[in-house]
Motif scaffolding. Sequence first.
Motif, PDB file in Angstrom:
ATOM      1  N   GLY A   1       9.028 -11.338  13.183  1.00 23.42           N
ATOM      2  CA  GLY A   1       7.844 -12.188  13.125  1.00 23.42           C
ATOM      3  C   GLY A   1       6.638 -11.405  13.602  1.00 23.42           C
ATOM      4  O   GLY A   1       6.757 -10.578  14.504  1.00 23.42           O
ATOM      5  N   SER A   2       5.496 -11.673  12.990  1.00 21.67           N
ATOM      6  CA  SER A   2       4.304 -10.942  13.440  1.00 21.67           C
ATOM      7  C   SER A   2       3.882 -11.464  14.808  1.00 21.67           C
ATOM      8  O   SER A   2       3.919 -12.672  15.076  1.00 21.67           O
ATOM      9  CB  SER A   2       3.162 -11.083  12.431  1.00 21.67           C
TER      10      SER A   2
ATOM     11  N   ALA B   1       9.825  -6.909   0.554  1.00 24.50           N
ATOM     12  CA  ALA B   1       9.872  -8.360   0.779  1.00 24.50           C
ATOM     13  C   ALA B   1       8.995  -8.769   1.958  1.00 24.50           C
ATOM     14  O   ALA B   1       8.269  -9.777   1.891  1.00 24.50           O
ATOM     15  CB  ALA B   1      11.312  -8.814   0.999  1.00 24.50           C
ATOM     16  N   HIS B   2       9.036  -8.004   3.030  1.00 21.09           N
ATOM     17  CA  HIS B   2       8.281  -8.374   4.225  1.00 21.09           C
ATOM     18  C   HIS B   2       6.797  -8.048   4.095  1.00 21.09           C
ATOM     19  O   HIS B   2       5.961  -8.745   4.667  1.00 21.09           O
ATOM     20  CB  HIS B   2       8.916  -7.760   5.474  1.00 21.09           C
ATOM     21  N   ARG B   3       6.457  -7.020   3.337  1.00 21.99           N
ATOM     22  CA  ARG B   3       5.040  -6.748   3.073  1.00 21.99           C
ATOM     23  C   ARG B   3       4.435  -7.955   2.346  1.00 21.99           C
ATOM     24  O   ARG B   3       3.350  -8.438   2.699  1.00 21.99           O
ATOM     25  CB  ARG B   3       4.860  -5.480   2.244  1.00 21.99           C
ATOM     26  N   ALA B   4       5.142  -8.480   1.352  1.00 20.57           N
ATOM     27  CA  ALA B   4       4.656  -9.663   0.625  1.00 20.57           C
ATOM     28  C   ALA B   4       4.556 -10.867   1.560  1.00 20.57           C
ATOM     29  O   ALA B   4       3.548 -11.595   1.552  1.00 20.57           O
ATOM     30  CB  ALA B   4       5.578  -9.964  -0.559  1.00 20.57           C
ATOM     31  N   TYR B   5       5.577 -11.088   2.372  1.00 22.79           N
ATOM     32  CA  TYR B   5       5.580 -12.228   3.295  1.00 22.79           C
ATOM     33  C   TYR B   5       4.438 -12.125   4.302  1.00 22.79           C
ATOM     34  O   TYR B   5       3.669 -13.075   4.496  1.00 22.79           O
ATOM     35  CB  TYR B   5       6.934 -12.307   4.024  1.00 22.79           C
ATOM     36  N   PHE B   6       4.313 -10.980   4.970  1.00 23.38           N
ATOM     37  CA  PHE B   6       3.283 -10.835   5.994  1.00 23.38           C
ATOM     38  C   PHE B   6       1.875 -10.807   5.399  1.00 23.38           C
ATOM     39  O   PHE B   6       0.917 -11.221   6.050  1.00 23.38           O
ATOM     40  CB  PHE B   6       3.553  -9.618   6.888  1.00 23.38           C
ATOM     41  N   THR B   7       1.727 -10.354   4.163  1.00 29.01           N
ATOM     42  CA  THR B   7       0.431 -10.420   3.485  1.00 29.01           C
ATOM     43  C   THR B   7       0.029 -11.884   3.295  1.00 29.01           C
ATOM     44  O   THR B   7      -1.121 -12.257   3.558  1.00 29.01           O
ATOM     45  CB  THR B   7       0.478  -9.673   2.142  1.00 29.01           C
ATOM     46  N   ARG B   8       0.975 -12.737   2.863  1.00 30.12           N
ATOM     47  CA  ARG B   8       0.688 -14.177   2.715  1.00 30.12           C
ATOM     48  C   ARG B   8       0.351 -14.788   4.072  1.00 30.12           C
ATOM     49  O   ARG B   8      -0.596 -15.560   4.203  1.00 30.12           O
ATOM     50  CB  ARG B   8       1.892 -14.918   2.117  1.00 30.12           C
ATOM     51  N   GLU B   9       1.155 -14.449   5.074  1.00 26.95           N
ATOM     52  CA  GLU B   9       0.938 -15.004   6.411  1.00 26.95           C
ATOM     53  C   GLU B   9      -0.427 -14.597   6.959  1.00 26.95           C
ATOM     54  O   GLU B   9      -1.161 -15.429   7.511  1.00 26.95           O
ATOM     55  CB  GLU B   9       2.053 -14.535   7.344  1.00 26.95           C
ATOM     56  N   CYS B  10      -0.772 -13.332   6.825  1.00 31.00           N
ATOM     57  CA  CYS B  10      -2.070 -12.855   7.316  1.00 31.00           C
ATOM     58  C   CYS B  10      -3.210 -13.559   6.584  1.00 31.00           C
ATOM     59  O   CYS B  10      -4.187 -13.991   7.218  1.00 31.00           O
ATOM     60  CB  CYS B  10      -2.188 -11.339   7.145  1.00 31.00           C
TER      61      CYS B  10
ATOM     62  N   ILE C   1       0.744  -3.604  11.587  1.00 32.31           N
ATOM     63  CA  ILE C   1       0.841  -4.945  12.168  1.00 32.31           C
ATOM     64  C   ILE C   1       2.015  -4.972  13.153  1.00 32.31           C
ATOM     65  O   ILE C   1       3.105  -4.497  12.846  1.00 32.31           O
ATOM     66  CB  ILE C   1       1.005  -6.017  11.062  1.00 32.31           C
ATOM     67  N   PRO C   2       1.787  -5.496  14.373  1.00 30.68           N
ATOM     68  CA  PRO C   2       2.884  -5.520  15.352  1.00 30.68           C
ATOM     69  C   PRO C   2       3.874  -6.643  15.047  1.00 30.68           C
ATOM     70  O   PRO C   2       3.489  -7.792  14.819  1.00 30.68           O
ATOM     71  CB  PRO C   2       2.164  -5.763  16.683  1.00 30.68           C
ATOM     72  N   LEU C   3       5.150  -6.301  15.039  1.00 33.10           N
ATOM     73  CA  LEU C   3       6.220  -7.258  14.762  1.00 33.10           C
ATOM     74  C   LEU C   3       7.131  -7.418  15.974  1.00 33.10           C
ATOM     75  O   LEU C   3       7.418  -6.443  16.669  1.00 33.10           O
ATOM     76  CB  LEU C   3       7.074  -6.793  13.576  1.00 33.10           C
ATOM     77  N   ALA C   4       7.572  -8.642  16.182  1.00 26.15           N
ATOM     78  CA  ALA C   4       8.622  -8.913  17.160  1.00 26.15           C
ATOM     79  C   ALA C   4       9.930  -8.873  16.376  1.00 26.15           C
ATOM     80  O   ALA C   4      10.227  -9.782  15.605  1.00 26.15           O
ATOM     81  CB  ALA C   4       8.412 -10.271  17.810  1.00 26.15           C
ATOM     82  N   CYS C   5      10.677  -7.799  16.536  1.00 23.72           N
ATOM     83  CA  CYS C   5      11.950  -7.610  15.824  1.00 23.72           C
ATOM     84  C   CYS C   5      13.052  -8.165  16.720  1.00 23.72           C
ATOM     85  O   CYS C   5      13.428  -7.553  17.715  1.00 23.72           O
ATOM     86  CB  CYS C   5      12.161  -6.138  15.503  1.00 23.72           C
ATOM     87  N   GLU C   6      13.547  -9.335  16.329  1.00 26.19           N
ATOM     88  CA  GLU C   6      14.486 -10.103  17.142  1.00 26.19           C
ATOM     89  C   GLU C   6      15.899  -9.993  16.572  1.00 26.19           C
ATOM     90  O   GLU C   6      16.109 -10.229  15.384  1.00 26.19           O
ATOM     91  CB  GLU C   6      14.047 -11.571  17.155  1.00 26.19           C
TER      92      GLU C   6
END
Length: 147
Positions: free
Chosen positions: A42-43, A108-117, A128-133
């Motif tokens: 998650g960002s 997949a995550h570039r597309a997701y985080f682009t939408r989120e941003c 972009i800083p991510l919390a990798c859980e």
Amino acid sequence: MDIVRDVEESRFYEAFSFGDSPAMADELGQLVLSRIKQATAGSVWSYEDAGKPIPKKGDLSVVTDSSGKPLCIIETIQVDIVPFDRVTSEFASIEGEGDGSLTYWRDAHRAYFTRECASSMRVFSDSIPLACEQFKVVYPLPAQSAG
């Protein structure tokens, strides 16, 4: 709390579904139930925007499907803050999506985080800083999930 015995209420983090669409919530929820998906990213910005702390080791969360039906309880076992472009192939593999490759993960995550941003008036970048859980399913137990 009744299912996972002797747990302090302070360990409860949230009830949530994965992704940003009903189809994604259902698909990723099933990957968690089958123990294929054992991590998520998650960002840090999304946590800040929501006024939520970043998950920490020992947190418990309820994963739901797209309709809000509880699927399982997960326990956070590790969280690392990592820039998008520093996520490893090992992390991509345990996230369990697509073919498990870092290439698939990044696309997949570039597309997701682009939408989120975009939805929060921010611009995606590879830093972009991510919390990798990383997490494990603590309920249902493996024998219970097959029904």
